[in-house]
Design a protein around this motif. Structure first.
Motif, short mmCIF file in Angstrom:
data_model
loop_
_atom_site.label_atom_id
_atom_site.label_comp_id
_atom_site.label_asym_id
_atom_site.label_seq_id
_atom_site.Cartn_x
_atom_site.Cartn_y
_atom_site.Cartn_z
N LEU A 137 40.63 28.79 13.88
CA LEU A 137 40.35 29.13 12.49
C LEU A 137 39.23 30.17 12.45
O LEU A 137 38.39 30.24 13.34
CB LEU A 137 39.92 27.88 11.71
CG LEU A 137 40.92 26.72 11.65
CD1 LEU A 137 40.33 25.56 10.85
CD2 LEU A 137 42.23 27.17 11.04
N PHE A 138 39.22 30.97 11.39
CA PHE A 138 38.14 31.94 11.20
C PHE A 138 36.95 31.19 10.61
O PHE A 138 36.98 30.75 9.47
CB PHE A 138 38.60 33.07 10.27
CG PHE A 138 39.69 33.92 10.84
CD1 PHE A 138 39.44 34.76 11.91
CD2 PHE A 138 40.98 33.88 10.32
CE1 PHE A 138 40.45 35.55 12.46
CE2 PHE A 138 41.99 34.66 10.86
CZ PHE A 138 41.73 35.50 11.93
N GLU A 139 35.90 31.06 11.42
CA GLU A 139 34.77 30.22 11.04
C GLU A 139 34.01 30.76 9.83
O GLU A 139 33.34 30.00 9.12
CB GLU A 139 33.81 30.06 12.23
CG GLU A 139 34.40 29.29 13.40
CD GLU A 139 34.64 27.81 13.07
OE1 GLU A 139 33.92 27.27 12.22
OE2 GLU A 139 35.56 27.21 13.68
N HIS A 140 34.08 32.08 9.57
CA HIS A 140 33.33 32.68 8.46
C HIS A 140 34.10 32.65 7.14
O HIS A 140 33.58 33.09 6.12
CB HIS A 140 32.96 34.12 8.80
CG HIS A 140 34.16 35.03 8.93
ND1 HIS A 140 35.04 34.94 9.98
CD2 HIS A 140 34.61 36.04 8.14
CE1 HIS A 140 35.99 35.86 9.83
NE2 HIS A 140 35.74 36.53 8.72
N LEU A 141 35.33 32.13 7.18
CA LEU A 141 36.16 32.06 5.97
C LEU A 141 36.35 30.61 5.54
O LEU A 141 36.41 29.71 6.38
CB LEU A 141 37.53 32.69 6.22
CG LEU A 141 37.58 34.19 6.54
CD1 LEU A 141 39.03 34.61 6.77
CD2 LEU A 141 36.96 35.01 5.42
N PRO A 150 35.28 25.70 7.97
CA PRO A 150 35.81 24.99 9.14
C PRO A 150 34.78 24.09 9.82
O PRO A 150 35.13 23.02 10.33
CB PRO A 150 36.26 26.12 10.06
CG PRO A 150 36.64 27.22 9.11
CD PRO A 150 35.64 27.13 8.00
N SER A 151 33.52 24.49 9.84
CA SER A 151 32.49 23.69 10.50
C SER A 151 32.28 22.34 9.83
O SER A 151 31.68 21.43 10.41
CB SER A 151 31.17 24.45 10.53
OG SER A 151 30.73 24.74 9.21
N GLN A 152 32.76 22.18 8.61
CA GLN A 152 32.59 20.93 7.87
C GLN A 152 33.74 19.95 8.10
O GLN A 152 33.74 18.85 7.54
CB GLN A 152 32.46 21.23 6.37
CG GLN A 152 31.25 22.08 6.01
CD GLN A 152 31.24 22.48 4.54
OE1 GLN A 152 32.03 23.32 4.10
NE2 GLN A 152 30.35 21.88 3.78
N LEU A 153 34.72 20.35 8.91
CA LEU A 153 35.92 19.53 9.12
C LEU A 153 35.89 18.87 10.50
O LEU A 153 35.29 19.40 11.44
CB LEU A 153 37.19 20.38 9.00
CG LEU A 153 37.80 20.53 7.60
CD1 LEU A 153 36.81 21.10 6.61
CD2 LEU A 153 39.06 21.39 7.66
N ILE A 158 38.50 27.38 4.00
CA ILE A 158 39.81 26.89 4.41
C ILE A 158 40.92 27.61 3.64
O ILE A 158 41.91 28.07 4.24
CB ILE A 158 39.91 25.37 4.19
CG1 ILE A 158 38.86 24.65 5.05
CG2 ILE A 158 41.30 24.88 4.50
CD1 ILE A 158 38.89 24.99 6.52
N ILE A 159 40.78 27.75 2.34
CA ILE A 159 41.84 28.41 1.56
C ILE A 159 41.95 29.89 1.94
O ILE A 159 43.05 30.44 1.98
CB ILE A 159 41.60 28.24 0.04
CG1 ILE A 159 42.81 28.73 -0.75
CG2 ILE A 159 40.32 28.94 -0.39
CD1 ILE A 159 44.07 27.96 -0.50
N ASP A 160 40.82 30.53 2.26
CA ASP A 160 40.87 31.94 2.68
C ASP A 160 41.54 32.08 4.05
O ASP A 160 42.21 33.09 4.32
CB ASP A 160 39.47 32.55 2.70
CG ASP A 160 38.91 32.79 1.30
OD1 ASP A 160 39.73 32.83 0.35
OD2 ASP A 160 37.68 32.94 1.17
N ASN A 161 41.35 31.09 4.92
CA ASN A 161 42.06 31.09 6.20
C ASN A 161 43.56 31.10 5.99
O ASN A 161 44.31 31.77 6.71
CB ASN A 161 41.67 29.86 7.02
CG ASN A 161 40.58 30.13 8.04
OD1 ASN A 161 40.84 30.60 9.15
ND2 ASN A 161 39.34 29.84 7.66
N LEU A 162 44.03 30.36 4.97
CA LEU A 162 45.46 30.28 4.70
C LEU A 162 46.00 31.53 4.00
O LEU A 162 47.17 31.88 4.16
CB LEU A 162 45.78 29.06 3.83
CG LEU A 162 46.17 27.77 4.60
CD1 LEU A 162 44.99 27.25 5.42
CD2 LEU A 162 46.65 26.69 3.64
N CYS A 163 45.15 32.21 3.22
CA CYS A 163 45.62 33.34 2.41
C CYS A 163 45.62 34.67 3.14
O CYS A 163 46.36 35.60 2.77
CB CYS A 163 44.75 33.47 1.15
SG CYS A 163 44.95 32.11 -0.02
N LEU A 164 44.80 34.79 4.19
CA LEU A 164 44.59 36.09 4.83
C LEU A 164 45.88 36.73 5.33
O LEU A 164 46.21 37.87 4.96
CB LEU A 164 43.59 35.92 5.99
CG LEU A 164 43.19 37.21 6.72
CD1 LEU A 164 42.47 38.15 5.77
CD2 LEU A 164 42.32 36.89 7.93
#
Length: 370
Positions: free
Chosen positions: A89-93, A135-138, A95-101
């Motif tokens: 996962l992109f750590e700077h994005l 992502p770091s919160q999951l 969760i929803i932004d990871n899915l939309c990119l």
């Protein structure tokens, strides 16, 4: 959907990982790939979407030869998602932004359209409330479910899973496998490299057993796990069903043994009560069997038919009586063993004359030692 012919992969150092792989995969099939480590399972998966370049053979996806230099492999990959051991996962994005990119950049979807679909997918994997989290919160299991949702956001026709639970804590495995089972029920075509044998049996339409760089045996879950046709497959299936430990003396490594027992119980999703029972049975048995006469072979087995757990002990030569008719036996230990077990069977092996004892756990375990 996929046709593989004489696929080979050899590295520059001369190591040949894939020797001659041939198969056809139809739309809607769920294929689990099992086998020993180092036999080409992950390499085969990576060749299917050209993350590894084959050194021989041909792969057709919907009739198109993806090994041809003329093929637009980027377009093929858009319809062939892949979920890795690590979540990527992109750590700077969020969760929803990871899915939309990717849907926005590669499929040309609008932000609103991509976000709407992303939220639907997060709801499907049970994480819609984490849409704005980082992502770091999951947890690891949550990250892997997000990785699956991100893969689905590209609307793939097929998903490749490369040991999707191997990096997870055992307590998180079931949540990821639950999502994959849901996809199987929805008819998604999937190829899964896995060490989760019970899961592979439950979810797959076919099983590939890979060994020495080839698909050594291809069959239904019932065939592969119940009546494999090839000798290497039989040996592998029998080995993974058991947990074996050899006790050389009374000073054996207790922590190593306990770790193996816990791993066995978690592998088959045994209840906490049954896990307690397994550990208690082994503990009490080792109080009453002689550990100074030679090696004691311990084998723990799980049978999916009836969900039975059994403990088999092979005693050293010369030991004739164990767990019965012994005036020095620990009465309390024997009372606990008899309370735990449905039955205790004794037999002498014909070839070595060794005593073998099989103890089968009751379905309803004791609540505690008392």
């Amino acid at each position: 959907m996929i046709q593989v012919t004489h696929l080979q992969k050899q590295y520059s150092n001369g190591l040949q990982v894939l020797r001659d792989v041939n198969t056809t995969i139809k739309r809607g099939e769920v294929i689990s790939i099992i086998g020993p480590s180092g036999t080409g399972k992950s390499t085969f998966l990576r060749c299917l979407n050209m993350l590894e370049t084959p050194t021989g053979g041909q792969i057709l996806v919907n009739g198109e030869d993806i090994t041809s230099p003329k093929t637009d492999i980027t377009k093929i990959r858009q319809k062939m998602g892949m979920v890795f051991q690590s979540f990527n996962l992109f750590e700077h994005l969020s969760i929803i932004d990871n899915l939309c990119l990717a849907p926005i950049r590669l499929l040309g979807k609008s932000k609103e359209e991509a976000k709407k679909r992303g939220l639907e997918l997060l709801a499907m994997v049970g994480l819609v409330e984490k849409a704005d989290a980082m992502p770091s919160q999951l947890s690891g299991g949550q990250k892997q479910r997000v990785a699956i949702a991100r893969c689905l956001a590209m609307d793939p026709e097929i998903i490749l899973f490369d040991e999707p639970t191997s990096a997870l804590d055992p307590t998180m495995v079931s949540e990821v496998l639950g999502v994959i089972k849901t996809l199987a029920q929805q008819g998604m075509t999937m190829i899964i490299v896995t060490h989760e044998m019970r899961f592979a049996r439950d979810v797959s339409t076919r099983i590939f057993y890979m060994d020495q760089g080839v698909i050594y045996e291809d069959g239904t879950p019932e065939q592969i796990f119940g009546n494999p046709l090839q000798e290497r497959t039989r040996v592998f299936i029998n080995r993974i069903r058991d947990y074996r430990y050899t006790i050389h003396s009374a000073q054996y490594d207790l922590y190593e043994l306990q770790g193996g027992l816990i791993g066995f119980c978690q592998k088959y999703f045994l209840s906490e009560k049954k896990q307690f029972n397994v550990q208690l049975l082994v503990e009490e048995v080792l109080k009453v069997v002689p550990l100074d006469k030679g090696d004691v072979e311990l084998a723990l087995r799980y049978s999916e038919k009836g969900e039975k757990v059994s403990l088999e002990l092979t005693m050293p030569q010369g030991v004739e009586q164990v767990l019965e008719n012994d005036e020095n036996i620990d009465d309390l230990a024997m009372m606990i063993i008899q309370g735990l077990c449905q039955n205790i069977e004794y037999q002498h092996t014909e070839d070595t004359g060794q005593l073998r004892i099989c103890l089968t756990l009751k379905d309803k375990p004791l609540k505690d030692k008392k």
